[in-house]
Motif scaffolding. Structure first.
Motif, short mmCIF file in Angstrom:
data_model
loop_
_atom_site.label_atom_id
_atom_site.label_comp_id
_atom_site.label_asym_id
_atom_site.label_seq_id
_atom_site.Cartn_x
_atom_site.Cartn_y
_atom_site.Cartn_z
N LEU A 173 0.83 -1.20 0.00
CA LEU A 173 0.00 0.00 0.00
C LEU A 173 0.87 1.26 0.00
CD1 LEU A 173 -2.45 -0.91 2.92
CD2 LEU A 173 -3.03 -0.96 0.49
N THR A 174 0.27 2.37 -0.41
CA THR A 174 0.88 3.67 -0.16
C THR A 174 0.45 4.11 1.23
OG1 THR A 174 0.84 4.21 -2.52
CG2 THR A 174 1.08 6.04 -0.97
N TRP A 175 1.32 3.87 2.19
CA TRP A 175 0.98 4.04 3.61
C TRP A 175 2.15 4.69 4.32
CZ3 TRP A 175 3.39 2.43 8.02
CH2 TRP A 175 2.66 2.50 9.22
N SER A 176 1.85 5.41 5.39
CA SER A 176 2.89 5.96 6.26
C SER A 176 2.32 6.14 7.66
CB SER A 176 3.39 7.31 5.72
OG SER A 176 2.37 8.28 5.83
N PHE A 177 3.19 6.35 8.62
CA PHE A 177 2.74 6.59 9.99
C PHE A 177 1.89 7.85 10.06
CE2 PHE A 177 6.58 3.99 10.72
CZ PHE A 177 6.01 2.96 11.45
N GLU A 178 2.23 8.84 9.24
CA GLU A 178 1.47 10.09 9.24
C GLU A 178 0.10 9.91 8.60
OE1 GLU A 178 4.62 9.87 8.09
OE2 GLU A 178 5.59 10.71 9.87
N ARG A 179 -0.01 8.97 7.66
CA ARG A 179 -1.27 8.70 6.97
C ARG A 179 -1.90 7.46 7.59
NH1 ARG A 179 -2.28 8.92 0.47
NH2 ARG A 179 -4.52 8.55 0.51
N ASN A 180 -2.51 7.63 8.74
CA ASN A 180 -3.05 6.51 9.50
C ASN A 180 -4.39 6.93 10.11
OD1 ASN A 180 -2.57 3.77 10.69
ND2 ASN A 180 -2.73 4.92 12.60
N PRO A 181 -5.47 6.93 9.32
CA PRO A 181 -6.76 7.43 9.82
C PRO A 181 -7.34 6.56 10.93
CG PRO A 181 -7.03 6.34 7.71
CD PRO A 181 -5.56 6.44 7.93
#
Length: 540
Positions: A173-181
């Motif tokens: 996935l395109t995922w990061s710790f900042e992008r964590n809804p």
């Protein structure tokens, strides 16, 4: 009848996966982790490598990386001693690792006779070259295979038949710790791991082996990089028998990919027209692990993809002519997998009767699933199904005590650990101890192992097809590979159960195109070297 015993403690394997779960429900906390079964030091005994997590802060500060400094988060290599027990040799081997670990691939990428390791992670992948003296050196930067983003499974495979193993890497996935809804119920107030629909997909990577210790990423150039992918598992086989190795990719909640090798240096995704992209109702499912093996001994590799509960494991029968049919119901898998969630899997002849059996590591992805679906469990027992020619039978209840034990199963790899002619298995669990399953199947059935050494082909013989014909004319078919399952790598030795027979022959179609016929010697592992004089045959 196939059966196993839990030999983890008696063999001295004390690995415990450390996921570092947080209140933030970072998705990486629940998606690991892989295991490899391979001979790390060429002593003839199989060793075990476990990928591990890393420490996460709660929450992670902006720009922070997972911390692998504490020894409890180190990846672990267990060497098998002459007495059959295992010892932790991680520090000496130099394999403690970096990043939040996910998967592992095994292959001799430099053709020096020693198996190398590629470890995927969130925070940077690592390629470890085997020095041949029990130690490994990190050559990631010079090799150019660090990758980026969230890598999952990987496969060493010679895609262009130049005699060198290339490296295919799935990305999730395109995922990061900042992008964590925030996902889950705010009332009554519990948070859950987010569905992959919350994140964009990302293309997988194909690193071409340039032959000088360096790789070049060519995925988009050759048509094997789809940015819509949410890819987890990968497996290889020549599904259309044209002499070129193909790649199947298991995707989570988007359609599956089947990349056909054109033999011209490019790939085409034929999953849609082949009938292997969706389930029988045209729906996507949570593809996790994948097997690309001939299930029914008809000479054509079939596909089995594990999925989450209420989705069924997707079984695609290879009908020939480039077409697959959805066969989950006809093979008996629908009833035994309806409420289960599967990850790593293995199709192998565990009781040596000439038919491949199915072993699956199970457990739901959501640790909160029982709050919303009381009939589904987060931790589940392993599944063992005995194979018939075209149908599986669930034999878990009689296969040993370990099959009644709930686990958060993830990775699974196989190999004959003690050399007794029966395939064993190793399972990794989420934030828990690994399990070593020693094969306790009873009966006098015969067997043969085939281990290849390529000369014109890659030294491991990965991608070769091996066809067994017994004296009575029964046939079996296998692909030489270390990949498949979920995030894991198995021993590359091809194993055939012979039942009551002791004679026959094998036909090897090497990646170079050479064809070699060898008589069978039962109840031993046959070491076969590619002969320069082997005939080259046209594809079937």
């Amino acid at each position: 009848m196939p059966a196993f015993t839990d030999a983890t403690a008696s063999l001295g394997v004390g690995f415990v996966h450390a996921a570092s779960p947080t209140s933030q429900k970072y998705l990486i906390e629940t998606m690991g982790v892989g295991v490899a079964v391979f001979d790390a030091d060429n002593d003839g005994r199989l060793d075990l490598f476990f990928v591990n997590g890393a420490r996460l802060s709660d929450p992670m500060p902006k720009g922070a990386r997972p911390d692998k400094g504490d020894a409890r988060y180190h990846n672990r290599l267990f060497r098998q001693r002459p007495d059959g027990r295992f010892e932790d040799v991680t520090d000496r081997a130099g394999l403690s690792g970096d990043g939040y670990g996910m998967g592992v691939a095994v292959g001799d990428y430099d053709n020096d006779g020693y198996e190398d390791l590629y470890v995927t992670a969130v925070g940077g992948n690592r390629l470890y070259r085997n020095r041949g003296n029990g130690t490994f050196v990190d050559v990631t930067e010079t090799a150019g295979v660090a990758a980026s983003g969230w890598s999952a499974s990987a496969a060493f495979v010679d895609v262009d038949e130049d005699g060198r193993l290339d490296l295919f890497v799935t990305r999730y996935l395109t995922w990061s710790f900042e992008r964590n809804p925030y996902c889950g119920e705010r009332k009554p107030g519990y948070r859950a791991y987010c569905h992959p629909d919350q994140f964009p997909g990302i293309a997988s990577l194909l690193f071409h082996n340039d032959g000088n210790g360096h790789f070049t990423e060519i995925g988009q150039q050759v048509g094997i990089a789809n940015p819509e992918g949410k890819s987890l598992g990968v497996a290889i086989a020549d599904f259309d028998r044209d002499g070129h190795i193909d790649v199947f990719v298991a995707n989570d909640s988007v359609r599956e990919f089947l990349f056909r090798n054109t033999g011209q240096g490019t790939f085409e995704d034929v999953a849609l027209k082949a009938g292997a992209a969706y389930d029988q109702d045209g729906h996507v499912f949570a593809g996790m692990g994948v097997s690309f093996e001939d299930q029914d001994n008809d000479g054509r590799p079939d596909v089995l993809v594990t999925a989450l509960s209420n989705q069924l494991y997707a079984n695609f029968h290879n009908d020939g002519g480039g077409a697959f049919s959805y066969s989950t119901h006809t093979t008996g898998l629908s009833d035994m997998t309806r409420l289960s969630s599967g990850w790593g899997l293995a199709l192998a002849d565990f009781d040596n009767d000439g038919q491949k059996d199915l072993l699956v590591a199970q457990g739901h992805v959501l640790d909160t699933i029982e709050l919303t679906s009381p009939h589904i469990r987060y931790r589940e027992p392993l599944l063992l199904a005995r194979g018939g020619r075209s149908r599986f039978t669930n034999v878990s209840a009689t296969a040993g005590e370990v099959f009644s034990r709930p686990l958060a199963g993830r990775g699974l790899a196989t190999g004959d650990l003690n050399g007794d002619g029966r395939v064993d298995a190793v399972v990794s669990t989420m934030d828990g101890p690994a399990v070593v399953l020693m094969n306790a199947s009873e009966g006098p059935s015969h067997w043969v192992g085939v281990r290849l050494t390529g000369t014109r082909s890659n030294r491991d013989g990965i991608g070769a097809s091996v066809e067994l014909t017994t004296a009575r004319g029964k046939r079996q078919y296998a692909t030489v590979t270390t990949t498949g399952s979920y995030l894991s790598a198995s021993d590359r030795t091809v194993h055939f159960g012979l039942g009551e027979e002791t004679a026959g022959s094998i036909k090897i179609r090497w990646p170079s195109g050479a064809v070699q016929d060898v008589p069978v010697t039962a109840d031993r592992v046959m070491q076969v070297t590619e002969q320069a004089s082997s005939a080259t045959a046209p594809p079937e």
